[in-house]
Design a protein around this motif. Structure first.
Motif, mmCIF file in Angstrom:
data_model
loop_
_atom_site.group_PDB
_atom_site.id
_atom_site.type_symbol
_atom_site.label_atom_id
_atom_site.label_comp_id
_atom_site.label_asym_id
_atom_site.label_seq_id
_atom_site.Cartn_x
_atom_site.Cartn_y
_atom_site.Cartn_z
ATOM 1 N N ILE A 112 0.689 -1.197 0.059
ATOM 2 C CA ILE A 112 0.521 -0.250 -0.221
ATOM 3 C C ILE A 112 1.175 1.344 -0.062
ATOM 4 O O ILE A 112 0.542 2.715 -1.056
ATOM 5 N N ALA A 113 2.174 1.339 0.915
ATOM 6 C CA ALA A 113 2.870 1.932 0.636
ATOM 7 C C ALA A 113 3.356 2.585 -0.854
ATOM 8 O O ALA A 113 3.475 3.683 -1.233
ATOM 9 N N ALA A 114 3.877 1.429 -1.342
ATOM 10 C CA ALA A 114 4.034 1.452 -2.356
ATOM 11 C C ALA A 114 2.941 1.839 -3.938
ATOM 12 O O ALA A 114 3.212 3.363 -4.793
ATOM 13 N N MET A 115 1.714 1.862 -3.596
ATOM 14 C CA MET A 115 0.932 2.473 -4.593
ATOM 15 C C MET A 115 1.044 3.584 -4.214
ATOM 16 O O MET A 115 0.409 4.364 -5.281
ATOM 17 N N TYR A 116 0.377 4.058 -2.704
ATOM 18 C CA TYR A 116 0.426 5.364 -2.186
ATOM 19 C C TYR A 116 1.320 6.844 -3.335
ATOM 20 O O TYR A 116 1.676 7.409 -3.790
ATOM 21 N N ALA A 117 2.330 5.603 -3.349
ATOM 22 C CA ALA A 117 3.996 6.389 -3.168
ATOM 23 C C ALA A 117 3.741 6.848 -5.189
ATOM 24 O O ALA A 117 4.263 8.110 -5.918
ATOM 25 N N ALA A 118 3.404 5.468 -5.677
ATOM 26 C CA ALA A 118 3.022 5.475 -7.243
ATOM 27 C C ALA A 118 1.448 6.915 -7.921
ATOM 28 O O ALA A 118 2.036 7.517 -8.604
ATOM 29 N N LYS A 119 0.668 6.865 -7.015
ATOM 30 C CA LYS A 119 -0.239 7.635 -7.545
ATOM 31 C C LYS A 119 0.716 9.122 -6.866
ATOM 32 O O LYS A 119 0.252 9.910 -7.735
ATOM 33 N N ALA A 168 3.487 -5.424 -12.567
ATOM 34 C CA ALA A 168 1.620 -5.098 -13.146
ATOM 35 C C ALA A 168 1.092 -4.144 -13.304
ATOM 36 O O ALA A 168 0.247 -4.149 -13.909
ATOM 37 N N ASN A 169 2.281 -2.733 -12.319
ATOM 38 C CA ASN A 169 1.886 -1.960 -13.120
ATOM 39 C C ASN A 169 3.070 -0.680 -13.320
ATOM 40 O O ASN A 169 3.248 0.242 -13.705
ATOM 41 N N GLY A 170 4.670 -1.012 -13.689
ATOM 42 C CA GLY A 170 5.328 -0.456 -14.895
ATOM 43 C C GLY A 170 5.756 0.569 -13.811
ATOM 44 O O GLY A 170 6.156 1.322 -13.889
#
Lengths: 359, 419, 289
Positions: B164-171, B202-204
């Motif tokens: 989730i932390a990674a997803m936040y940083a990407a967003k 899976a999300n580049g």
């Protein structure tokens, strides 16, 4: 001086002396075998009786304690017989445990064979660790072995212990970590406690046999000094290395038994400080008597477990332990075992006096 | 104003104040809420926590103990009090096996609740399964806690947290290259960052892992090594004791100006913002495994009330505590639905597996247990950002982790009829 | 080589840590024949005392003084009260005695302060030497530079003490042969006091710097004494310049090892490997006949 005594003195023996010496020797030999039997018997008896008085918590604790007693016996051999300090015994225990786990998971060999593999592995590593001892003084050797323990701490934290996977390291990825398969004759905790007691008795007997034969005499000479030993024709390299090998064997067997007790070993429990504590508590237990190894195992595992059971805060327990260690070092130079044996002897003397003086 | 009326006015004012504060805390609600002490045959419940060692994880057991005390003061489990026994495994797997044996085989507990330990999952999961006893754990850490049949952690776990932390940083930072720093502890070092990695693939987004030795004296070299990989985000994924010196090293190297820093859940602790200092103000985002500690939901307030009234003042009010409270509440409400005369290990384990819609505003989504081979029901959480000596909420609320490894958990959810 | 330079510089910080601790250990060994396992624990409790005082807004200098005073008093307590009781035993047992003391101090520290993340911030942290290198930018804080400087200063001070002062001469005599020195009229207790006082002072200073450079965590700081022994071994437990050089080299190599692909996970073993290599290469210390 000692060289002259051994090589030069000629003693005249006549028939009378022989007639007195032989029964005396036979008496001493009988006494020695009696104490040997007493040692093996006591350990086996302890193993038999303990599970009846212990709940599940104490059975597990005492199994660990006896496994560590095996390793402590090795430390006692090196320090008690040869005056050499080994601060890497717990690391050798870990190495033996590693080998036993790898063989058990990978080759599915019977437990006894795995224990022997563990023992032989640590024996070999112990002999390598003992090579610097040929050129080192007491404290320096202690430091060398401590450095080895430090190195093992890092290595085992990287490699981890085998838990059912494939490859050299045997670490499982992505599925459940396996526990070591217990011996066929002792699957339950109570039976395993007795099993470990049997191994302890066997190892103590092995050490005792060493002490009473040429190995023990050679060690005593090496302890007095290299010149004395060489003059008596002792091969220092062979006997000293063999002592390290024996100590390593004890450590390896202890490690395999510990792995069987808990089922897994964890690298974080093998810090260099554990080896130092093992040496310290073996000295506190007593390095010349076999009971010292037993007491060392209890000090390492049973006393902390007792404090935990009473809910004593872990750090208060650490303070108590440190104070107890200091106290034991100051007041009991021959260890707790020495004090117990001395007390028993004094008691026996008093009883004998009472018996002889009674009308 | 008549002088003689002043004392009376003061008394009235005092009474109003007391009533108001009582309303602010709220009366702790637990169990049957009868207000009468329970006095039947005790139900044995156990817990294993890592107290003596690199960190003190006993807060979850302390919160569960407070909750069970509250239950005992409010009618118990249909009249039967709970006897809650907590054991310290001292961060040693050998000790963990010993104390778990004591709880399960000697004291014959029917369930364990509020466990939090780094080492006990690996050492004890098989024994729990063999003995048929369920563990509703407060917090699980290594992989074994999330891959065991009888172990149900309330938290989402390090792998989900880092994802989730990674997803936040990407967003938020449009980050395309990340480095995840994690200690090389078995079953954590080779698992904790893999969720972020798999999601990234899976999300580049490229995610690299650096595994560190927790006993190392040299944090600076690790941070330099991370910086040498030229990431735009660094994911810190380690216990707070290790986190603080590494952030200090990063601050001394001036890395906060060039690289975004995010962290998984262990950083969400009241002592961390003060320890890492003002350099990281608004510059360090942290994933939470539950809703924020100061959230206004009724269950969150009840947690604080239970601790105030039945816990000790020194009990930490942190996320472990939240987890322990939720675990104790789940076990209590399950036991309350059972016949008090038929509470034994097998029936309790059965009843727990049937839990499928346990709600608490502390959790992002309803919690469930199920009969699957592993349990990771909590797999979402919000983010917070360091602000002054505390944390500020980040808009976006709860984010569900998009970790490919959760495929079996999602299948279990479908089977239970949940979305 | 370019990529290694930043790590060389960051390694100097850790190296100073090992060097200082090594000097502290060698000083006590040379003057009392004891390897002090409690060195790290004494430093740790001093650092925690300083942290607590700084939290209560005491002035910096007083907090540091209190830290060093704590370590000195504890060291003196052991040296004057407990160590003499172990004096007749062999050196290994006397060193194990300090291990017992270390456990007492460590247990007390952990029990009193608990496990909350803490940071000991020194005013020299905010200033640094900046290096813009091809391999990356690196900053060496003044604290670490100070650590290096202190290691060298301590080494020089102790060398002067041992070689030029009367107390130093007496300390060396005592380390050589305690009983004979007593017979010759050297006041053993007085000299021991100086030795343990010095060791405590070093422990206090090392503890403050270690807590800042590494981590303010009692158990870690206590057992950092084991890699510090590696630095002492490089100096053969005798030569202070070699100890300092050894400590710095160990720190630098440990940091640079992060760039070695196969070895990086094992880099915390660098102190032990270097110590073992030194021992195997050394030709001295023959066993007595």
């Amino acid at each position: 001086m000692s060289a002259n005594w051994i090589a030069g003195a000629a003693v005249r023996v006549d028939a009378d002396d022989l007639a007195q010496v032989q029964p005396a020797l036979a008496g001493v030999s009988r006494q020695a075998w009696r104490s040997f039997a007493l040692m093996v018997g006591t350990v086996l008896l302890i193993g038999l009786v303990l599970p009846w008085f212990s709940n599940a918590y104490w059975i597990k604790t005492l199994t660990s304690a006896l496994a560590l007693s095996v390793a402590a016996a090795g430390v006692a051999v090196l320090y008690g017989q040869l005056g050499l300090v080994s601060l890497c015994q717990y690391a050798l225990l870990g190495a033996g445990g590693w080998a036993a786990l790898r063989v058990s998971h990978g080759l599915a060999w019977p437990f006894e064979l795995c224990v022997l593999v563990g023992g032989v592995t640590s024996c070999a590593i112990g002999m390598l660790a003992g090579l610097p001892a040929l050129r080192m003084k007491g404290l320096y050797l202690a430091l060398v072995t401590m450095m080895m323990a430090g190195g093992f701490q890092v290595v085992i934290n990287v490699f981890g212990f085998p838990d059912g996977g494939a490859g050299w390291l045997g670490k499982v990825q992505g599925s459940e970590r396996l526990l070591m398969v217990r011996p066929a004759v002792a699957p339950s905790d109570a039976a395993y406690l007795r099993y470990v007691a049997v191994w302890l008795a066997a190892v103590l007997a092995l050490i005792e046999l060493h002490r009473r034969t040429r190995a023990g005499r050679s060690w005593a000479l090496i302890r007095r000094g290299d010149a004395a030993a060489i003059a008596a024709g002792v091969n220092i390299l062979r006997y000293q290395t063999w002592a390290f090998g024996l100590a390593g064997f004890c450590a390896g067997v202890g490690g395999a038994l510990l792995a069987g007790a808990v089922g897994q070993l964890d690298g974080r429990a093998f810090a260099a400080s554990e080896s130092v504590m093992m040496f310290a508590l073996t000295v506190v237990g007593g390095v010349t008597h076999w009971a010292g190894a037993l007491i060392a195992g209890l000090l390492l595992r049973a006393v902390p477990a007792l404090l935990t059971d009473f809910g004593v805060n872990g750090y208060l327990a650490m303070i108590f332990f440190g104070a107890a260690l200091l106290h034991a070092l100051i007041t009991a130079p021959s260890g707790v075992a020495g004090q117990l044996v001395g007390a028993l002897a004094a008691l026996r003397a008093r009883l004998n006096r009472a018996r002889h003086s009674a009308p | 104003m008549n002088l003689s009326a002043l004392p009376a006015l003061r008394l009235v004012a005092a009474l109003i104040a007391v009533a108001a504060s009582g309303a602010a805390f709220g009366q702790a609600k637990c169990g049957l809420n009868t207000g009468k002490a329970a006095a039947g045959e005790p139900i044995m419940i156990g817990a294993v926590v890592g107290k003596t060692g690199p960190d003190d994880f006993s807060a979850s057991a302390q919160a569960a103990a407070a909750y069970f005390k509250c239950v005992n003061a409010n009618g118990g489990i249909n009249g039967r009090p709970v006897e809650y026994i907590v054991a310290d495994d001292q961060w040693n797997p050998e000790t963990a096996a010993q104390v778990a044996s004591k709880l399960v085989k000697d004291r014959k507990v029917v369930v364990l609740a509020g466990n939090t330990s780094f080492v006990e999952c690996g050492a004890n999961a098989k024994m729990y399964a063999d003995e048929g006893v369920m563990v509703i754990a407060g917090t699980g850490v290594p992989r074994e806690c999330f891959f065991a049949k009888n172990y149900v952690p309330i938290n989402s776990g390090p792998r989900i947290s880092a994802t989730i932390a990674a997803m936040y940083a990407a967003k938020t930072y449009q980050s395309k290259r990340m480095v995840c720093i994690i200690p090389n502890i078995p079953s954590l070092g080779n698992w904790g960052c893999e969720g972020a990695k798999a999601w990234g693939k899976a999300n580049g987004v490229e995610v690299e892992t650096i595994a560190i030795d927790p006993g190392s004296a040299d944090a600076t070299s690790t941070m330099l090594q991370a910086a040498a990989k030229k990431p735009d985000t660094i994911i810190m994924h380690m216990p707070k004791g290790l986190l603080v010196p590494m952030m200090a090293a990063a601050e001394q190297q001036g890395m906060g100006k060039k690289i975004h820093f995010v962290s998984s859940a262990p950083a969400y602790n009241a002592d961390v913002p003060k320890a890492i200092g003002p350099y990281w103000n608004k510059n360090f985002a942290v994933n939470l495994e539950f809703n924020p500690l100061s959230a206004a939901g009724p269950d969150n307030k009840n947690w604080q009330a239970v601790l105030d009234q039945f816990g000790a003042k020194s009990d930490p009010r942190d996320t472990f505590s939240q987890a322990g409270y939720v675990a104790a509440r789940l076990v209590t409400e399950t036991l309350l639905k059972m016949d008090p005369k038929k509470i034994d290990r097998a029936s309790v384990s059965d009843a727990l597996r049937k839990v499928s819609d346990f709600r608490s505003d502390i959790l992002c989504k309803p919690f469930y247990v199920g009969s699957g081979n592993r349990h990771n029901a909590n797999n979402s959480g919000p983010m917070a950002i360091v602000d002054g000596n505390g944390f500020a909420n980040v808009p976006g609320g709860c984010v569900t982790a998009d970790d490919p490894e959760l495929v079996d958990v999602r299948a279990d959810e479908l089977k239970l009829g949940l979305k | 080589m370019d990529e290694l330079l930043p790590f060389l510089i960051s390694g100097l910080g850790v190296g100073a840590v090992y060097a200082m601790s090594g000097v502290g250990l060698v000083v006590l060994y040379r003057s009392s024949g004891v390897l002090n396992f409690a060195f790290g624990a004494l430093g740790a409790i001093g650092a925690y005392v300083a942290w607590s005082l700084l939290e209560h807004d005491w002035p910096q200098a007083l907090a540091w003084a209190a830290a060093v005073l704590t370590s000195v008093l504890l060291s003196l307590a052991y040296g004057r009260w407990l160590a003499p009781k172990l004096a007749p035993r062999d050196p290994t047992i006397r060193s194990i005695g300090t291990l017992g003391f270390a456990l007492v101090v460590l247990g007390f520290t952990e029990w009193t302060w608990g496990e909350q993340p803490r940071r000991l911030v020194l005013p020299t942290d905010s200033l640094a030497f900046e290096f813009a290198l091809a391999g990356g930018d690196v900053r060496l804080t003044y604290t670490r530079a100070l650590g290096l400087l202190l290691a060298l200063l301590m080494m020089a001070a102790v060398a002067l003490l041992l070689s030029r002062t009367r107390v130093g001469l007496k300390m060396r005599a005592l380390a050589n042969d305690r009983d004979l020195s007593a017979l010759l009229g050297i006041r053993v207790l007085q000299v021991d006091t100086v030795a343990w006082l010095l060791s405590g002072a070093f422990a206090g200073v090392c503890g403050l710097l270690l807590a800042n450079i590494v981590r303010l965590q009692a158990t870690l700081l206590t057992f950092l004494v084991i890699p510090a022994f590696a630095a002492a071994i490089v100096g053969r437990l005798r030569s202070l310049p070699a100890t300092v050089a050894g400590g710095i080299v160990i720190g630098v190599l440990e940091a640079m090892a992060i760039k070695m692909p196969g070895f990086a996970p094992f880099r915390t073993a660098t102190p032990f490997l270097i110590a073992l290599a030194m021992i195997l290469m050394a030709r001295g210390n023959e066993r007595p006949a």
